[in-house]
Design a protein around this motif. Structure first.
Motif, PDB file in Angstrom:
ATOM      1  N   GLY A  14       0.641  -1.297   0.078  1.00  0.00           N
ATOM      2  CA  GLY A  14       0.072  -0.173   0.045  1.00  0.00           C
ATOM      3  C   GLY A  14       0.651   1.247  -0.077  1.00  0.00           C
ATOM      4  O   GLY A  14       0.207   2.474  -0.025  1.00  0.00           O
ATOM      5  N   VAL A  64       0.562   3.821  -4.957  1.00  0.00           N
ATOM      6  CA  VAL A  64      -0.586   3.263  -5.966  1.00  0.00           C
ATOM      7  C   VAL A  64      -0.266   3.203  -7.454  1.00  0.00           C
ATOM      8  O   VAL A  64      -0.770   2.455  -7.927  1.00  0.00           O
ATOM      9  N   ASP A  65       0.900   3.534  -7.835  1.00  0.00           N
ATOM     10  CA  ASP A  65       1.419   3.597  -9.182  1.00  0.00           C
ATOM     11  C   ASP A  65       2.922   3.102  -9.076  1.00  0.00           C
ATOM     12  O   ASP A  65       3.644   3.740  -8.699  1.00  0.00           O
ATOM     13  N   LEU A  79       2.759 -10.847  -9.175  1.00  0.00           N
ATOM     14  CA  LEU A  79       1.290 -10.857  -9.211  1.00  0.00           C
ATOM     15  C   LEU A  79       0.625 -10.490 -10.492  1.00  0.00           C
ATOM     16  O   LEU A  79       0.859  -9.448 -10.721  1.00  0.00           O
ATOM     17  N   ASN A  97      -0.937  -5.756 -17.365  1.00  0.00           N
ATOM     18  CA  ASN A  97      -0.265  -4.704 -17.860  1.00  0.00           C
ATOM     19  C   ASN A  97       0.943  -4.579 -18.489  1.00  0.00           C
ATOM     20  O   ASN A  97       1.695  -5.402 -18.037  1.00  0.00           O
ATOM     21  N   GLN A 139       3.320  -2.563 -17.072  1.00  0.00           N
ATOM     22  CA  GLN A 139       4.305  -2.737 -15.835  1.00  0.00           C
ATOM     23  C   GLN A 139       4.649  -4.250 -15.565  1.00  0.00           C
ATOM     24  O   GLN A 139       5.933  -4.378 -15.509  1.00  0.00           O
ATOM     25  N   VAL A 140       3.592  -4.895 -15.407  1.00  0.00           N
ATOM     26  CA  VAL A 140       3.962  -6.399 -15.093  1.00  0.00           C
ATOM     27  C   VAL A 140       4.593  -7.016 -16.029  1.00  0.00           C
ATOM     28  O   VAL A 140       5.884  -7.872 -15.669  1.00  0.00           O
ATOM     29  N   GLY A 189       1.152  -1.313  -4.829  1.00  0.00           N
ATOM     30  CA  GLY A 189       0.442  -1.204  -3.598  1.00  0.00           C
ATOM     31  C   GLY A 189      -1.059  -1.181  -3.777  1.00  0.00           C
ATOM     32  O   GLY A 189      -1.672  -1.494  -2.645  1.00  0.00           O
ATOM     33  N   PHE A 190      -1.342  -0.736  -4.887  1.00  0.00           N
ATOM     34  CA  PHE A 190      -2.952  -0.444  -4.897  1.00  0.00           C
ATOM     35  C   PHE A 190      -3.477  -2.015  -4.633  1.00  0.00           C
ATOM     36  O   PHE A 190      -4.367  -2.429  -4.110  1.00  0.00           O
ATOM     37  N   VAL A 191      -2.920  -2.817  -5.602  1.00  0.00           N
ATOM     38  CA  VAL A 191      -3.383  -4.325  -5.852  1.00  0.00           C
ATOM     39  C   VAL A 191      -2.938  -5.261  -4.596  1.00  0.00           C
ATOM     40  O   VAL A 191      -3.939  -5.849  -4.217  1.00  0.00           O
ATOM     41  N   ASN A 245      -2.827  -3.845  -1.654  1.00  0.00           N
ATOM     42  CA  ASN A 245      -3.527  -3.550  -0.458  1.00  0.00           C
ATOM     43  C   ASN A 245      -5.031  -3.964  -0.415  1.00  0.00           C
ATOM     44  O   ASN A 245      -5.824  -4.545   0.260  1.00  0.00           O
ATOM     45  N   VAL A 246      -5.422  -4.035  -1.740  1.00  0.00           N
ATOM     46  CA  VAL A 246      -6.822  -4.656  -2.031  1.00  0.00           C
ATOM     47  C   VAL A 246      -6.944  -6.231  -1.687  1.00  0.00           C
ATOM     48  O   VAL A 246      -7.711  -6.507  -1.323  1.00  0.00           O
ATOM     49  N   ALA A 247      -5.773  -6.891  -2.345  1.00  0.00           N
ATOM     50  CA  ALA A 247      -5.703  -8.215  -2.109  1.00  0.00           C
ATOM     51  C   ALA A 247      -5.690  -8.588  -0.611  1.00  0.00           C
ATOM     52  O   ALA A 247      -6.691  -9.494  -0.189  1.00  0.00           O
TER      53      ALA A 247
END
Lengths: 333, 333
Positions: A137, A140-141, A172, A182, A184-185, A222-224, A226-228
């Protein structure tokens, strides 16, 4: 002073750790009057290993990080991190405002050269033992480079605290095939494939707790992350809520619940989130552990224990050396 | 023909649906020899409501969407979607290759004017009943506009299938405060605040199953949604695996398990993922429901039932009208 309950839980947790580990020394940073009240005679019981360090301010749980940085130069959080910076403490553990803690840690401790952004890592229970996940978290980007830096740092931490030679590192994604994800990944995957890490490829969300194969470290933005993490918390809470409902339906289910209680209890203990409380900030030139704000004494004790392990395993030095070796080299290449 | 098991599960599921619902008519699309074999005498039992429509090809589970589009013009998937396009079927249900199904559906059915990208929506169990979530993986990068379009479409679907006047719509984020999140989410929040939707603000990952308040629809980009969904699957699998282990430890725990079995069983049935199988593609001018590839007959039956409900509730027409009203208007404004 931080968290939802302040010294009411941080003090008992600290005392418990001092009792369990005769090598441990703790400095409690905050309002000395309040801390001394909570400590009572324990201050003399642990007099060689327990110090109170006064700090006149404290950062509120919803204060903006920039305001905290500017106006709270004598906050418990700031003073504790200063102690780490000055070499007077080996780590800072806080249940306070995450954003302010991160901003202050970054401002005071500075980043390890070669790392662009700090990440937050924590372990989760899995059917194979533990899975460490970052970032949870802080960012976020993330660019592919950021994800790669997280992998290098996380890998070193997992090696140190889990005593694994070559942790299995997964990225992930929303599928295991090359075409998924995406940009980045996809680019981060290429960086990881060409690295010396034991990169096993893309993993999906289920791998956090129960994938088909063991993964020691999962890297994500961190967005992904944190949501996970919070989705898992929600799933566990729903299961526990509905299970309680079902065992409370009538006299027969209640009786069944009573008989099954010891098993359900020992099961609950195994995945008790309090035993996983404490996330480490990685990428800084000093150790900072963030406890959940709602932690009780047992949970806060876990966060202190994580700090103890990471100090003993010299995690910051190992990460700094590894980053210098693999990241600054690759940048100059 | 699709999914991990093909007609071995799709045919029994179809027959079960025909038995349960005397109004239902099904067209089974695929290799007619194989389908007729699986159907046997049922073909005459349901002669007025069951047709086999031959298709000579089938899309493999890992075939690339572009190759499937180009080379498999007589695949069961393509032919079934053609039937929807021609008005000969009201919906297509498939357990096949998701990417190919989406690409084919988009190519044949076309997008609803005003919608840039299709989204995938499904319901999850929650402590409050159900939460519908989209996008679950169609789009790895979404703009604020895309998220807003998902909200408008999802809102209409939830109104129709849950019979709720004004669904509570949340935007998935990593905190509830205004400052949290990435730019896309922050901008989408502004669009939602200014819309006629019952937008309740940011929600976190735990809200999918067990937040503090009821949320009927959660909007997120496909990367995050897919990871969250699979994280929940992993958490549930871990809990079930560890619980089984704990009840299998010794003779006493086994006995306790036997006594608790009816409760555990009824609990398991309540959150049985097979009862939530079937995700709808939204944004297309026709109804396509994607079943999990690993679905068994009960799970595939659920996917057919979801199609039935959405056809009866005229979901595509309602979404199209709503999109025309709110999205094309706002664009021209």
């Amino acid at each position: 002073m931080g968290g939802d309950f302040g010294p009411g839980i941080t003090v008992p947790a600290s005392l418990d750790c001092l009792r369990n580990n005769p090598d441990l020394k703790l400095i409690l940073v905050g309002d000395s009057t309040i801390l001394n009240q909570h400590l009572g005679e324990n201050l003399s019981v642990f007099k060689d290993r327990l110090t109170v360090h006064h700090a006149s301010q404290q950062v509120e749980m919803h204060e903006s990080p920039s305001k905290a940085l500017k106006n709270k130069k004598d906050s418990s959080m700031r003073v504790a991190i200063n102690l780490v910076h000055e070499g007077l403490a080996d780590a800072c553990v806080s249940a306070g405002n995450t954003g302010a803690l991160m901003a202050t840690a970054r401002f005071v401790l500075k980043m390890i050269p070669g790392i662009d952004r700090p990440g937050i890592i924590s372990a989760l229970p899995s059917v194979f033992g533990h899975t460490h996940v970052l970032d949870l978290g802080a960012n976020v980007d993330c660019t592919a480079e950021h994800l790669y830096q997280f992998a290098v740092m996380g890998n070193e931490l997992v090696k140190a605290v889990e005593n694994i030679e070559s942790p299995r590192v997964g990225l992930l994604n929303i599928g295991e095939e090359d075409v998924k994800g995406n940009e980045q990944v996809k680019t981060a995957a290429k960086l990881l494939e060409n690295s010396s890490l034991n990169y096993i490829g893309y993993v999906e969300g289920n791998s956090l707790n129960a994938g088909n194969i063991k993964v020691d470290l999962i890297v994500c933005d961190g967005f992904v992350g944190n949501v996970a993490l919070k989705s898992i918390e929600g799933a566990a809470k729903m299961i526990s809520t509905l299970l309680k409902e079902d065992f409370s339906k009538n006299i027969f289910t209640k009786l069944a619940g009573l008989i099954a209680y010891p098993v359900l209890r020992s099961f609950k203990d195994r995945i008790d989130p309090r035993l996983y409380n404490g996330a480490s900030f990685l990428g800084l030139k000093g150790l900072v552990i963030k406890s959940h704000g709602g932690a009780d004494a047992l949970a806060f004790k876990t966060a202190i224990e994580i700090a103890e392990i990471e100090v003993k395993q010299d995690v910051i030095r190992r990460i700094s050396e590894q980053v210098e070796k693999s990241l600054t080299l690759s940048k100059s290449a």
